[in-house]
Motif scaffolding. Structure first.
Motif, mmCIF file in Angstrom:
data_model
loop_
_atom_site.group_PDB
_atom_site.id
_atom_site.type_symbol
_atom_site.label_atom_id
_atom_site.label_comp_id
_atom_site.label_asym_id
_atom_site.label_seq_id
_atom_site.Cartn_x
_atom_site.Cartn_y
_atom_site.Cartn_z
ATOM 1 N N PHE A 1 0.912 -1.145 0.023
ATOM 2 C CA PHE A 1 -0.135 -0.032 -0.071
ATOM 3 C C PHE A 1 0.865 1.254 -0.032
ATOM 4 O O PHE A 1 0.653 2.189 -0.552
ATOM 5 N N GLU A 2 1.917 1.290 0.721
ATOM 6 C CA GLU A 2 2.931 2.319 0.647
ATOM 7 C C GLU A 2 3.300 2.699 -0.688
ATOM 8 O O GLU A 2 3.611 3.861 -1.208
ATOM 9 N N ASP A 3 3.889 1.409 -1.382
ATOM 10 C CA ASP A 3 4.345 1.442 -2.614
ATOM 11 C C ASP A 3 3.427 2.310 -3.739
ATOM 12 O O ASP A 3 3.584 2.910 -4.466
ATOM 13 N N ILE A 4 2.062 1.986 -3.432
ATOM 14 C CA ILE A 4 1.111 2.459 -4.321
ATOM 15 C C ILE A 4 0.919 3.982 -3.945
ATOM 16 O O ILE A 4 0.733 4.789 -4.983
ATOM 17 N N GLY A 5 0.966 4.285 -2.582
ATOM 18 C CA GLY A 5 1.203 5.735 -2.469
ATOM 19 C C GLY A 5 2.031 6.374 -3.145
ATOM 20 O O GLY A 5 1.937 7.603 -3.424
ATOM 21 N N LEU A 6 3.280 5.821 -2.872
ATOM 22 C CA LEU A 6 4.456 6.710 -3.822
ATOM 23 C C LEU A 6 4.104 6.772 -5.171
ATOM 24 O O LEU A 6 4.677 7.765 -5.804
ATOM 25 N N ARG A 7 3.495 5.756 -5.916
ATOM 26 C CA ARG A 7 3.402 5.641 -7.245
ATOM 27 C C ARG A 7 2.216 6.733 -7.347
ATOM 28 O O ARG A 7 2.254 7.571 -8.623
ATOM 29 N N THR A 8 1.110 6.983 -6.684
ATOM 30 C CA THR A 8 -0.053 7.784 -6.810
ATOM 31 C C THR A 8 0.362 9.219 -6.228
ATOM 32 O O THR A 8 -0.489 10.047 -6.347
ATOM 33 N N GLY A 9 1.371 9.415 -5.544
ATOM 34 C CA GLY A 9 1.467 10.675 -4.799
ATOM 35 C C GLY A 9 0.717 10.837 -3.660
ATOM 36 O O GLY A 9 0.390 12.086 -3.143
ATOM 37 N N LEU B 1 0.248 9.262 0.047
ATOM 38 C CA LEU B 1 0.630 8.270 1.092
ATOM 39 C C LEU B 1 -0.496 8.234 2.198
ATOM 40 O O LEU B 1 -0.336 7.323 2.815
ATOM 41 N N LYS B 2 -1.419 8.964 2.136
ATOM 42 C CA LYS B 2 -2.600 8.838 3.089
ATOM 43 C C LYS B 2 -3.892 8.070 2.588
ATOM 44 O O LYS B 2 -5.035 8.301 3.024
ATOM 45 N N TRP B 3 -3.949 7.588 1.434
ATOM 46 C CA TRP B 3 -4.994 6.960 0.693
ATOM 47 C C TRP B 3 -5.489 5.743 1.460
ATOM 48 O O TRP B 3 -6.750 5.389 1.274
ATOM 49 N N PHE B 4 -4.892 5.206 2.566
ATOM 50 C CA PHE B 4 -5.323 4.095 3.289
ATOM 51 C C PHE B 4 -5.030 4.387 4.690
ATOM 52 O O PHE B 4 -4.103 5.198 5.113
ATOM 53 N N SER B 5 -5.628 3.553 5.596
ATOM 54 C CA SER B 5 -5.213 3.672 6.965
ATOM 55 C C SER B 5 -4.878 2.454 7.869
ATOM 56 O O SER B 5 -5.157 1.204 7.058
ATOM 57 N N GLU B 6 -4.194 2.412 9.014
ATOM 58 C CA GLU B 6 -3.851 1.182 9.534
ATOM 59 C C GLU B 6 -5.372 0.276 9.780
ATOM 60 O O GLU B 6 -5.002 -0.780 9.840
ATOM 61 N N SER B 7 -6.342 0.976 10.003
ATOM 62 C CA SER B 7 -7.322 0.231 10.550
ATOM 63 C C SER B 7 -8.026 -0.586 9.354
ATOM 64 O O SER B 7 -8.672 -1.623 9.239
ATOM 65 N N ASP B 8 -7.780 -0.069 8.165
ATOM 66 C CA ASP B 8 -8.232 -0.594 6.816
ATOM 67 C C ASP B 8 -7.334 -1.923 6.500
ATOM 68 O O ASP B 8 -7.761 -3.002 6.450
ATOM 69 N N ILE B 9 -6.182 -1.926 6.864
ATOM 70 C CA ILE B 9 -5.154 -2.944 6.945
ATOM 71 C C ILE B 9 -5.619 -4.075 8.099
ATOM 72 O O ILE B 9 -5.700 -5.345 7.509
ATOM 73 N N GLU B 10 -5.979 -3.471 8.972
ATOM 74 C CA GLU B 10 -6.404 -4.551 10.172
ATOM 75 C C GLU B 10 -7.426 -5.194 10.007
ATOM 76 O O GLU B 10 -7.955 -6.383 10.147
ATOM 77 N N THR B 11 -8.650 -4.393 9.228
ATOM 78 C CA THR B 11 -9.844 -5.150 8.975
ATOM 79 C C THR B 11 -9.719 -6.138 7.635
ATOM 80 O O THR B 11 -10.251 -7.213 7.799
ATOM 81 N N LEU B 12 -8.542 -5.956 6.775
ATOM 82 C CA LEU B 12 -8.536 -6.795 5.794
ATOM 83 C C LEU B 12 -7.673 -8.219 6.347
ATOM 84 O O LEU B 12 -7.964 -9.360 6.096
ATOM 85 N N VAL B 13 -6.891 -8.034 7.349
ATOM 86 C CA VAL B 13 -5.997 -9.104 8.130
ATOM 87 C C VAL B 13 -7.030 -9.893 8.622
ATOM 88 O O VAL B 13 -6.976 -11.384 8.766
ATOM 89 N N GLN B 14 -7.828 -9.410 9.439
ATOM 90 C CA GLN B 14 -8.758 -10.256 10.245
ATOM 91 C C GLN B 14 -9.905 -11.027 9.347
ATOM 92 O O GLN B 14 -10.245 -12.260 9.616
ATOM 93 N N ALA B 15 -10.235 -10.350 8.134
ATOM 94 C CA ALA B 15 -11.157 -10.943 7.243
ATOM 95 C C ALA B 15 -10.388 -11.987 6.370
ATOM 96 O O ALA B 15 -10.992 -13.110 6.235
ATOM 97 N N ALA B 16 -8.980 -12.163 6.392
ATOM 98 C CA ALA B 16 -8.250 -13.179 5.623
ATOM 99 C C ALA B 16 -8.325 -14.429 6.421
ATOM 100 O O ALA B 16 -8.080 -15.550 5.924
ATOM 101 N N SER B 17 -8.712 -14.271 7.798
ATOM 102 C CA SER B 17 -8.660 -15.737 8.704
ATOM 103 C C SER B 17 -7.495 -16.760 8.499
ATOM 104 O O SER B 17 -7.567 -17.713 8.203
ATOM 105 N N GLY B 18 -6.172 -15.958 8.342
ATOM 106 C CA GLY B 18 -4.856 -16.582 8.350
ATOM 107 C C GLY B 18 -4.587 -17.015 6.793
ATOM 108 O O GLY B 18 -3.518 -17.652 6.881
ATOM 109 N N SER C 1 -8.839 3.440 -9.466
ATOM 110 C CA SER C 1 -8.432 4.325 -8.288
ATOM 111 C C SER C 1 -8.096 3.323 -7.326
ATOM 112 O O SER C 1 -9.056 2.625 -6.831
ATOM 113 N N PRO C 2 -7.105 3.242 -6.730
ATOM 114 C CA PRO C 2 -6.831 2.281 -5.630
ATOM 115 C C PRO C 2 -7.559 2.769 -4.250
ATOM 116 O O PRO C 2 -7.992 1.668 -3.849
#
Length: 721
Positions: free
Chosen positions: A427-435, A437-454, A472-473
């Motif tokens: 996600f940080e690489d996407i932010g560097l590419r699009t300019g 860097l705040k297009w996502f949040s830590e809570s977004d990542i946590e939500t996706l990780v929990q949904a992944a169920s391992g 648009s990412p």
């Protein structure tokens, strides 16, 4: 007519040619024992050479270099630097560097003009013709001697024919796409440098400990757990350390690498590239038996890997301390059965599935017999979903139980932290590419990780969807976080996962329903019922798996058979993305089962009842299932009515009518005193809510089946009085 190539010693061939010249004498400088340290890969039998007393002494001289074109054997002798009388065998590197493994006889041979004026032929007129003039200290191997001046290169292609190109035949029976660095697997998934550290460390420790007693490692994990990424990472590390002997990455979607028939040949090919003498021995094995690739996997493994390596090892022609020894096989569960054009098309998928399981089991047996049970330095690492072949082999009493080191990608290796780092970095690489860097949040990542169920495949699929270069990412991330499975959805962020799970479920359904004793059963419906029970969605009414199987009218331990081909999915939260209509069918089916169970109960409902459930004159399993059936019936009847997908086809109206006609409500009424006390002990499901469920159902049923609805309504009034 050109003569056929024959496997005879050159001495006996020449002797037969000149045996009628009784007055001839000659001197031969051909010794029976090769002096030198290098030896041929295979020895001719003593019958290939005439006895010493029957061969006249002859001096051979062959014009130009034609002898090299006439000699065929497992390893042609080529002279190199001599010391004294030493003439050593070379490894024939030039012949092994391409597809031409051994020199072939030319289309035309130089004409031999025999002259017997040479001093070695006293009293005979003519010139001199001799083979290997002035040579000494060599041993004649298996040679074809051609008398005609024009002989075709091919002599029919029969088994063991020296004209067969062994290396070329081997290349026709390998799967180039299965190599870890093949172009077909460009950008193959692998682990980031700082992820899966614990499990990679455990695997590499096993790889490097060559004294460890278990030379077979079996890693199992659910679909999408990251097995292939781990295998690719291990393959690259082993290649960098020069210990990688061979790899085979199976893929059910690639017809060139989803069959077991090419696995052994592909591994043998990679071994042959590691050592010229081993390559020569493998080629010789193919030449001896050109049909080797149609034989069993065990025969292939013995002839192409075990025996060639053992022969070199025995003769100390190979250094086992430096030879690459790691064999990696990924995706065993994706190995299919061999094609069968005569198969019944209606049973094609089932037959392929079963033949695939048989081939997987055959490969495991071959590895155990040929590599694990032999004193070979190889270490084999196999990764697979926990499907039938490898699961039964690793279970108690299985063939590999005592000889394999096992790693299960389960909760022991929590991948949550790895997935967070994976998404954060990308996600940080996407932010560097699009300019931004705040297009996502830590809570977004946590939500996706929990949904992944391992399951790593979940976050990998999400990243692939979000990183679409023409979208648009931020917008795609929002779609993922808010996506629900409605029928009018046009976005499909989980399409890759849907295909994977649908494929697994379809194969399991076909295999289950093809069994004759399962005729008429709906696999998906039964599986969903057990899945709902396992999720504890119906904690207050759902029984344990064995009791649920009894309630569904299934045989003992039917739930284990039901999920036999779903061991790679049972930990997934499929309900979050499932079709709600399927749930309606499940509830309806359970309602039908409850009514049938009550009607068929062997209890004498006309006799007085005891004051406790456990005192009913029934076997314990019948008592428990009867209580579950009565308690759960209103819930299963009313739940489909609450669904937005409800239709009359989802309601068991006809079964309710039959249940009413057969006195089902009267039987429940007979047990109502026990029912009241039972429901009073159940959390969140009081007797009042049980009554309310039936009342609501009867009201709804009145529009379709008024007579049955009236009976239910009167029953509710009586019990609730």
């Amino acid at each position: 007519m050109s003569p056929k190539s024959k496997k005879r010693g050159v001495l006996s061939r020449v002797f037969s040619r000149f045996s009628n010249r009784k007055s001839q004498t000659a001197v031969v400088h051909a010794h029976d024992q090769l002096e030198g340290s290098s030896k041929a890969a295979s020895e001719p039998s003593s019958s290939d050479f005439p006895s010493t007393h029957s061969v006249p002494d002859l001096h051979f001289k062959f014009p130009d270099n034609s002898l090299r074109s006439c000699i065929h054997g497992s390893q042609p002798p080529i002279s190199r630097g001599r010391s004294g009388n030493e003439v050593a065998h070379s490894s024939h590197r030039a012949a092994l560097s391409g597809s031409q493994d051994f020199p072939r006889p030319p289309q035309s041979f130089p004409t031999l003009h025999h002259s017997y004026d040479h001093p070695a032929w006293p009293g005979v007129h003519g010139g001199t013709t001799s083979f290997l003039a002035s040579a000494s200290g060599f041993r004649m191997r298996d040679i074809n001697y051609y008398e005609a001046s024009h002989v075709p290169a091919s002599t029919g292609g029969s088994a063991g024919d020296s004209s067969i190109d062994g290396w070329e035949l081997l290349l026709k029976n390998i799967a180039p796409n299965a190599l870890h660095d093949s172009s077909a697997r460009y950008d193959a998934p692998k682990c980031d440098e700082d992820t899966r550290v614990e499990v990679i460390g455990e695997i590499m420790d096993w790889v490097q400990d060559r004294n460890a007693p278990q030379r077979l490692l079996c890693m199992t994990g659910a679909a999408g757990a990251g097995k292939s990424a781990l295998q690719q990472t291990i393959a690259e590390r082993c290649a960098k350390s020069n210990v990688l002997g061979g790899t085979f990455f199976l893929s059910s979607a690639d017809p060139t690498r989803n069959r077991a028939s090419t696995i052994v040949g592909t591994i043998a090919y990679q071994f042959g590239l590691k050592h010229p003498l081993l390559q020569s021995a493998i080629v010789a094995a193919v030449k001896r038996d050109p049909l080797i690739f149609s034989r069993s996997l065990q025969s292939q493994m013995e002839d192409l890997i075990v025996l060639p390596f053992q022969n070199l090892q025995r003769n100390k022609d190979i250094n086992i301390d430096t030879f690459p020894y790691v064999i990696l096989i990924d995706g065993l569960d994706e190995c299919k059965g061999e094609s069968n054009d005569t198969a019944d098309p209606t049973h094609l998928d089932v037959d392929y599935h079963r033949r695939g399981e048989d081939r997987q089991a055959e490969l495991l047996d071959a590895i155990k017999h040929c590599i694990v049970n032999n004193d070979l330095p190889f270490r084999v690492f196999i990764a697979s979903r926990p499907e039938w072949a490898i699961r039964t082999a690793l279970e108690a009493g299985g063939a590999l139980r005592e000889v394999a080191y096992r790693i299960e990608l389960s909760n022991k290796y929590d991948a949550s932290g790895d997935m967070r780092r994976y998404l954060q970095r990308r996600f940080e690489d996407i932010g560097l590419r699009t300019g931004d860097l705040k297009w996502f949040s830590e809570s977004d990542i946590e939500t996706l990780v929990q949904a992944a169920s391992g399951q790593f495949i979940y976050v990998a699929t999400i990243y692939k969807y979000i990183s679409e270069r023409r979208a648009s990412p931020a917008e795609r991330l929002k779609i993922v976080l808010t996506w629900t499975p409605h029928g009018d959805q046009t976005t499909r962020p989980f399409e890759a996962l849907d295909r994977l799970y649908t494929k697994i479920l379809s194969a399991a359904r076909n295999a289950y329903e093809a069994v004759d004793t399962h005729h008429g059963r709906d696999f998906l419906l039964l599986f969903r019922a057990h899945h709902l029970s396992a999720q504890s969605i119906l904690d207050h009414v759902m029984p344990s798996s064995d009791l649920l199987s009894a309630l569904l009218g299934l045989e003992s331990r039917a739930e284990e058979v039901l999920i036999s081909d779903l061991r790679s999915l049972v930990d997934f939260e499929m309900g979050k993305r499932g079709d709600l209509r399927l749930q309606d069918w499940v509830y309806t089916h359970l309602a039908k089962c409850c009514m049938r169970h009550i009607i068929e109960c062997p209890l004498d409902f006309n006799s007085p009842i005891p004051d406790r459930w456990d005192a009913l004159p029934l076997p314990e399993s019948h008592r428990l299932s009867l209580r579950r059936a009565i308690v759960g019936l209103p819930y299963f009847l009313i739940t489909p009515l609450l669904s937005e997908f409800f239709s009359s086809s989802n309601s068991p109206d006809n079964e309710v009518v039959d249940f009413t006609r057969d006195g089902g409500w009267g039987k429940i009424d007979h047990l109502s005193p026990l029912l009241y006390h039972s429901l009073a002990k159940v959390s969140y499901h009081t007797f009042g809510s049980w009554i309310e469920g039936l009342r609501r159902f009867s009201f709804n049923l009145n529009f379709r089946k008024p007579e049955a609805a009236a009976v239910i309504f009167e029953f509710v009034k009586k019990v609730d009085a």
